[in-house]
Design a protein around this motif. Structure first.
Motif, PDB file in Angstrom:
ATOM      1  N   UNK A 241      28.808  39.323  40.541  1.00  0.00           N
ATOM      2  CA  UNK A 241      29.921  40.167  40.090  1.00  0.00           C
ATOM      3  C   UNK A 241      31.110  39.335  39.627  1.00  0.00           C
ATOM      4  N   UNK A 242      31.293  38.167  40.235  1.00  0.00           N
ATOM      5  CA  UNK A 242      32.377  37.279  39.803  1.00  0.00           C
ATOM      6  C   UNK A 242      32.163  36.839  38.357  1.00  0.00           C
ATOM      7  N   UNK A 243      30.955  36.397  38.056  1.00  0.00           N
ATOM      8  CA  UNK A 243      30.651  35.963  36.689  1.00  0.00           C
ATOM      9  C   UNK A 243      30.784  37.137  35.719  1.00  0.00           C
ATOM     10  N   UNK A 244      30.278  38.303  36.124  1.00  0.00           N
ATOM     11  CA  UNK A 244      30.351  39.477  35.254  1.00  0.00           C
ATOM     12  C   UNK A 244      31.788  39.934  35.027  1.00  0.00           C
ATOM     13  N   UNK A 245      32.674  39.627  35.976  1.00  0.00           N
ATOM     14  CA  UNK A 245      34.068  40.072  35.878  1.00  0.00           C
ATOM     15  C   UNK A 245      34.956  39.115  35.101  1.00  0.00           C
ATOM     16  N   UNK A 246      34.458  37.922  34.794  1.00  0.00           N
ATOM     17  CA  UNK A 246      35.295  36.923  34.123  1.00  0.00           C
ATOM     18  C   UNK A 246      35.835  37.388  32.771  1.00  0.00           C
ATOM     19  N   UNK A 247      35.020  38.022  31.910  1.00  0.00           N
ATOM     20  CA  UNK A 247      35.590  38.484  30.631  1.00  0.00           C
ATOM     21  C   UNK A 247      36.761  39.441  30.822  1.00  0.00           C
ATOM     22  N   UNK A 248      36.658  40.343  31.793  1.00  0.00           N
ATOM     23  CA  UNK A 248      37.759  41.257  32.062  1.00  0.00           C
ATOM     24  C   UNK A 248      38.983  40.535  32.582  1.00  0.00           C
ATOM     25  N   UNK A 249      38.762  39.495  33.383  1.00  0.00           N
ATOM     26  CA  UNK A 249      39.884  38.716  33.901  1.00  0.00           C
ATOM     27  C   UNK A 249      40.593  37.966  32.776  1.00  0.00           C
ATOM     28  N   UNK A 250      39.806  37.424  31.841  1.00  0.00           N
ATOM     29  CA  UNK A 250      40.400  36.725  30.698  1.00  0.00           C
ATOM     30  C   UNK A 250      41.229  37.694  29.861  1.00  0.00           C
ATOM     31  N   UNK A 251      40.700  38.896  29.649  1.00  0.00           N
ATOM     32  CA  UNK A 251      41.440  39.906  28.883  1.00  0.00           C
ATOM     33  C   UNK A 251      42.736  40.286  29.594  1.00  0.00           C
ATOM     34  N   UNK A 252      42.667  40.438  30.921  1.00  0.00           N
ATOM     35  CA  UNK A 252      43.866  40.776  31.690  1.00  0.00           C
ATOM     36  C   UNK A 252      44.893  39.649  31.633  1.00  0.00           C
ATOM     37  N   UNK A 253      44.405  38.405  31.625  1.00  0.00           N
ATOM     38  CA  UNK A 253      45.311  37.262  31.523  1.00  0.00           C
ATOM     39  C   UNK A 253      46.050  37.277  30.190  1.00  0.00           C
ATOM     40  N   UNK A 254      45.328  37.551  29.115  1.00  0.00           N
ATOM     41  CA  UNK A 254      45.954  37.597  27.788  1.00  0.00           C
ATOM     42  C   UNK A 254      46.997  38.703  27.692  1.00  0.00           C
ATOM     43  N   UNK A 255      46.765  39.779  28.420  1.00  0.00           N
ATOM     44  CA  UNK A 255      47.687  40.910  28.389  1.00  0.00           C
ATOM     45  C   UNK A 255      48.798  40.789  29.423  1.00  0.00           C
ATOM     46  N   UNK A 256      48.768  39.713  30.207  1.00  0.00           N
ATOM     47  CA  UNK A 256      49.793  39.502  31.222  1.00  0.00           C
ATOM     48  C   UNK A 256      49.648  40.392  32.434  1.00  0.00           C
ATOM     49  N   UNK A 257      48.449  40.911  32.682  1.00  0.00           N
ATOM     50  CA  UNK A 257      48.237  41.832  33.796  1.00  0.00           C
ATOM     51  C   UNK A 257      47.433  41.216  34.935  1.00  0.00           C
ATOM     52  N   UNK A 258      47.069  39.958  34.815  1.00  0.00           N
ATOM     53  CA  UNK A 258      46.216  39.337  35.820  1.00  0.00           C
ATOM     54  C   UNK A 258      47.040  38.883  37.019  1.00  0.00           C
ATOM     55  N   UNK A 259      46.583  39.228  38.209  1.00  0.00           N
ATOM     56  CA  UNK A 259      47.247  38.791  39.434  1.00  0.00           C
ATOM     57  C   UNK A 259      47.310  37.264  39.470  1.00  0.00           C
TER      58      UNK A 259
END
Length: 335
Positions: A241-259
């Protein structure tokens, strides 16, 4: 003596002690056990790197060499990893911790029966037996009372530290009392007898794995998740699940929403992996990267800790230089 053999360990030692002072100051403010143990681990890091600097700059001696091996091979990764175990004490991370202790003990057993370490069979057998009991106890405690698992792990570590301390300080050394790689002049453990060298598995292997995967697990907790496997599949579910979640985390980082804890804990995991790798290579004769990995790994961990809101709420050197508002703790997120 080479320039890098002096400068890199010196940099690692100075950074370690400064880092330790900051972490221990945070412990003084917040009285969190994981910060105290991390601080102790960083002091160990500074002593180990300092002994490397001293040996490179002023020459090695039996005392410096024993100090380097005891602290570097046994204590650094073990205590940093133990700090992570305490941080995640309310989670199911204890299952992984128990597994790493068992794995480290198994490697000690296998190494002790190899031609590389003659006369080490008894030490390997005893180490595996202790790791087996300790690992099972940690796993059982995690199943019944999670916070007890971290206390058991710390208790085993402290008692084992006393035991290996005695063995390292009393073991006979091959002349001249230390061992360096003939090409790079980096210290290696070859001067110690095999029965000492095979003991390191449950310390540095288990400690490094706990620090690395504790960072990955913490990042997984805080990142936007894509659940491919159900949580009941434990470690496998987290990894997939960590690997599968990485694209979403990258997108959240670009949008400034990543914890902020996500990049922080990933940096810590990568920082733990690098010296773990270069230390392992050192054991098998690849020594050129040892000091570099030690410094780069510590630097990444330091940056990761600074980024982490949960760990560094205030930065002080006598007075508060920088502060930020607290947010939900890791324990509350995963407890």
């Amino acid at each position: 003596m080479t320039f890098l053999n002096v400068v890199l360990p010196l940099g690692s030692s100075v950074l370690s002690f400064a880092f330790a002072a900051m972490v221990l100051d945070q412990w003084w403010q917040r009285r969190q056990g994981f910060q105290l143990v991390w601080g102790i681990g960083l002091v160990w890091y500074g002593i180990a790197a300092g002994s490397e600097f001293w040996g490179g700059a002023f020459g090695w001696s039996e005392t410096v060499y024993r100090t380097w091996y005891l602290i570097g091979a046994f204590f650094v990764a073990a205590y940093l990893g133990a700090g992570t175990v305490l941080l995640l004490a309310k989670t199911r991370f204890g299952y992984f911790v128990g597994g790493t202790v068992l794995f480290g003990g198994l490697l000690s057993l296998l190494f002790s029966h190899s031609p590389r370490y003659p006369g080490a069979a008894t030490a390997g057998n005893v180490t595996f037996a202790i790791a087996l009991v300790g690992g099972i106890a940690i796993i059982a405690a995690t199943a019944s009372r999670r916070e007890l698992a971290a206390r058991i792990a710390m208790g085993v570590l402290v008692v084992a530290s006393i035991g290996v301390g005695y063995l390292v300080l009393t073991a006979p050394l091959q002349a001249p009392g230390w061992a360096l790689d003939s090409n790079t002049h980096v210290p290696v453990g070859a001067a110690f007898p095999g029965y000492v060298r095979v003991l390191t598995g449950p310390f540095n292997i288990a400690g490094a794995l706990c620090l690395i995967f504790g960072g990955i697990y913490s990042a997984y907790v805080y990142m936007p998740k894509k659940r491919v496997l159900p949580a009941r599949m434990a470690v496998l579910a987290v990894a997939v699940n960590f690997v599968a979640s990485l694209p979403g985390a990258v997108a959240a980082l670009r949008q400034g929403r990543l914890n902020s804890r996500v990049p922080a804990t990933i940096l810590i995991a990568v920082g733990a992996f690098i010296p773990g790798l270069t230390s392992s290579l050192n054991r098998f004769g690849v020594t050129w990267s040892f000091f570099l990995g030690e410094f780069l790994g510590l630097l990444l961990i330091f940056v990761g800790f600074l980024v982490s809101v949960d760990v560094f709420r205030n930065v002080r050197i006598g007075i508060t230089l920088w502060s930020r508002h607290p947010s939900a703790s890791l324990e509350s997120e995963v407890g």
